[in-house]
Design a protein around this motif. Structure first.
Motif, PDB file in Angstrom:
ATOM      1  N   MET A   1       0.604  -1.280   0.076  1.00 55.03           N
ATOM      2  CA  MET A   1      -0.141  -0.060  -0.029  1.00 55.03           C
ATOM      3  C   MET A   1       0.949   1.253  -0.026  1.00 55.03           C
ATOM      4  O   MET A   1       0.496   2.221  -0.556  1.00 55.03           O
ATOM      5  CB  MET A   1      -0.842   0.178   1.336  1.00 55.03           C
ATOM      6  N   ARG A   2       2.153   1.413   0.770  1.00 50.31           N
ATOM      7  CA  ARG A   2       2.742   2.452   0.928  1.00 50.31           C
ATOM      8  C   ARG A   2       3.354   2.650  -0.627  1.00 50.31           C
ATOM      9  O   ARG A   2       3.740   3.707  -1.100  1.00 50.31           O
ATOM     10  CB  ARG A   2       3.926   2.019   1.846  1.00 50.31           C
ATOM     11  N   ASN A   3       3.771   1.580  -1.204  1.00 48.97           N
ATOM     12  CA  ASN A   3       4.528   1.447  -2.777  1.00 48.97           C
ATOM     13  C   ASN A   3       3.368   2.476  -3.556  1.00 48.97           C
ATOM     14  O   ASN A   3       3.873   3.056  -4.312  1.00 48.97           O
ATOM     15  CB  ASN A   3       5.004   0.329  -3.193  1.00 48.97           C
ATOM     16  N   ILE A   4       2.158   2.131  -3.520  1.00 48.75           N
ATOM     17  CA  ILE A   4       1.339   2.714  -4.352  1.00 48.75           C
ATOM     18  C   ILE A   4       1.089   4.295  -4.060  1.00 48.75           C
ATOM     19  O   ILE A   4       1.273   5.084  -4.861  1.00 48.75           O
ATOM     20  CB  ILE A   4      -0.130   2.177  -4.253  1.00 48.75           C
ATOM     21  N   ALA A   5       1.454   4.456  -2.813  1.00 47.17           N
ATOM     22  CA  ALA A   5       1.158   6.072  -2.479  1.00 47.17           C
ATOM     23  C   ALA A   5       2.309   6.825  -2.892  1.00 47.17           C
ATOM     24  O   ALA A   5       2.393   7.877  -3.340  1.00 47.17           O
ATOM     25  CB  ALA A   5       1.176   6.057  -0.760  1.00 47.17           C
ATOM     26  N   ALA A   6       3.593   6.047  -2.764  1.00 48.98           N
ATOM     27  CA  ALA A   6       4.888   6.532  -3.063  1.00 48.98           C
ATOM     28  C   ALA A   6       4.648   6.898  -4.847  1.00 48.98           C
ATOM     29  O   ALA A   6       5.354   7.968  -5.239  1.00 48.98           O
ATOM     30  CB  ALA A   6       5.950   5.704  -2.971  1.00 48.98           C
ATOM     31  N   LEU A   7       4.330   5.903  -5.469  1.00 49.19           N
ATOM     32  CA  LEU A   7       4.247   6.089  -6.717  1.00 49.19           C
ATOM     33  C   LEU A   7       3.199   7.347  -7.371  1.00 49.19           C
ATOM     34  O   LEU A   7       3.581   8.115  -8.117  1.00 49.19           O
ATOM     35  CB  LEU A   7       3.584   4.758  -7.393  1.00 49.19           C
ATOM     36  N   PHE A   8       2.198   7.440  -6.617  1.00 49.22           N
ATOM     37  CA  PHE A   8       1.330   8.489  -6.827  1.00 49.22           C
ATOM     38  C   PHE A   8       1.940   9.767  -6.368  1.00 49.22           C
ATOM     39  O   PHE A   8       1.614  10.846  -7.154  1.00 49.22           O
ATOM     40  CB  PHE A   8      -0.049   8.542  -5.712  1.00 49.22           C
ATOM     41  N   SER A   9       2.834  10.033  -5.454  1.00 48.23           N
ATOM     42  CA  SER A   9       3.616  11.066  -5.190  1.00 48.23           C
ATOM     43  C   SER A   9       4.549  11.435  -5.915  1.00 48.23           C
ATOM     44  O   SER A   9       4.838  12.670  -6.120  1.00 48.23           O
ATOM     45  CB  SER A   9       4.216  11.094  -3.689  1.00 48.23           C
ATOM     46  N   ILE A  10       5.251  10.609  -6.511  1.00 50.63           N
ATOM     47  CA  ILE A  10       5.929  10.789  -7.814  1.00 50.63           C
ATOM     48  C   ILE A  10       5.231  11.378  -9.102  1.00 50.63           C
ATOM     49  O   ILE A  10       5.841  12.482  -9.657  1.00 50.63           O
ATOM     50  CB  ILE A  10       6.611   9.629  -8.324  1.00 50.63           C
TER      51      ILE A  10
ATOM     52  N   MET B   1       2.467  13.089  -9.148  1.00 53.35           N
ATOM     53  CA  MET B   1       2.006  14.537  -8.544  1.00 53.35           C
ATOM     54  C   MET B   1       2.271  14.657  -7.139  1.00 53.35           C
ATOM     55  O   MET B   1       1.200  13.766  -6.429  1.00 53.35           O
ATOM     56  CB  MET B   1       0.464  14.634  -9.183  1.00 53.35           C
ATOM     57  N   PRO B   2       2.815  15.474  -6.427  1.00 55.56           N
ATOM     58  CA  PRO B   2       3.093  15.611  -5.320  1.00 55.56           C
ATOM     59  C   PRO B   2       1.594  16.063  -4.568  1.00 55.56           C
ATOM     60  O   PRO B   2       0.920  16.788  -5.048  1.00 55.56           O
ATOM     61  CB  PRO B   2       3.947  16.964  -5.091  1.00 55.56           C
ATOM     62  N   GLY B   3       0.922  15.340  -3.824  1.00 56.09           N
ATOM     63  CA  GLY B   3      -0.247  15.525  -2.878  1.00 56.09           C
ATOM     64  C   GLY B   3      -0.991  14.213  -3.079  1.00 56.09           C
ATOM     65  O   GLY B   3      -2.083  13.870  -2.495  1.00 56.09           O
ATOM     66  N   PHE B   4      -0.946  13.537  -4.382  1.00 58.53           N
ATOM     67  CA  PHE B   4      -1.589  12.514  -4.552  1.00 58.53           C
ATOM     68  C   PHE B   4      -1.521  11.308  -3.713  1.00 58.53           C
ATOM     69  O   PHE B   4      -2.592  10.749  -3.330  1.00 58.53           O
ATOM     70  CB  PHE B   4      -1.749  12.020  -5.995  1.00 58.53           C
ATOM     71  N   GLY B   5      -0.225  11.142  -3.076  1.00 65.61           N
ATOM     72  CA  GLY B   5      -0.026   9.883  -2.200  1.00 65.61           C
ATOM     73  C   GLY B   5      -0.685  10.219  -0.954  1.00 65.61           C
ATOM     74  O   GLY B   5      -1.018   9.128  -0.132  1.00 65.61           O
ATOM     75  N   GLN B   6      -0.690  11.502  -0.470  1.00 63.60           N
ATOM     76  CA  GLN B   6      -1.444  11.739   0.688  1.00 63.60           C
ATOM     77  C   GLN B   6      -2.781  11.928   0.574  1.00 63.60           C
ATOM     78  O   GLN B   6      -3.400  11.022   1.712  1.00 63.60           O
ATOM     79  CB  GLN B   6      -0.920  13.439   1.126  1.00 63.60           C
ATOM     80  N   ILE B   7      -3.305  11.972  -0.518  1.00 59.49           N
ATOM     81  CA  ILE B   7      -4.814  12.008  -0.585  1.00 59.49           C
ATOM     82  C   ILE B   7      -5.186  10.363  -0.600  1.00 59.49           C
ATOM     83  O   ILE B   7      -6.310  10.035  -0.090  1.00 59.49           O
ATOM     84  CB  ILE B   7      -5.162  12.613  -2.023  1.00 59.49           C
ATOM     85  N   TYR B   8      -4.477   9.442  -1.199  1.00 60.70           N
ATOM     86  CA  TYR B   8      -4.510   8.174  -1.213  1.00 60.70           C
ATOM     87  C   TYR B   8      -4.440   7.731   0.154  1.00 60.70           C
ATOM     88  O   TYR B   8      -5.207   6.464   0.523  1.00 60.70           O
ATOM     89  CB  TYR B   8      -3.477   7.563  -2.340  1.00 60.70           C
ATOM     90  N   ASN B   9      -3.846   8.000   0.880  1.00 63.18           N
ATOM     91  CA  ASN B   9      -3.369   7.563   2.301  1.00 63.18           C
ATOM     92  C   ASN B   9      -4.563   8.168   3.152  1.00 63.18           C
ATOM     93  O   ASN B   9      -4.528   7.842   4.437  1.00 63.18           O
ATOM     94  CB  ASN B   9      -2.238   7.956   2.910  1.00 63.18           C
TER      95      ASN B   9
END
Length: 58
Positions: free
Chosen positions: A1-10, A12-20
């Motif tokens: 799950m963290r890997n997907i959030a990291a990919l989203f943040s790469i 566009m910054p902020g997408f990983g936080q929204i995902y989490n």
């Protein structure tokens, strides 16, 4: 799950936080990134550089 959030943040910054589930922090980062790109002309510089106009990109 963290890997997907990291990919989203790469992507566009902020997408990983929204995902989490950190919506306020994520939306803040998305807005800051938008204004940073708009006022810094980053997208224009990338476009010029990809087209071989390196000196104009600088």
């Amino acid at each position: 799950m963290r890997n997907i959030a990291a990919l989203f943040s790469i992507l566009m910054p902020g997408f990983g936080q929204i995902y989490n589930g950190q919506f306020i922090k994520g939306v803040f980062f998305v807005i800051v990134e938008h204004f940073d790109n708009a006022f810094g002309h980053i997208n224009e510089a990338i476009h010029l550089d990809f087209n071989g106009l390196h000196q104009q990109a600088i």
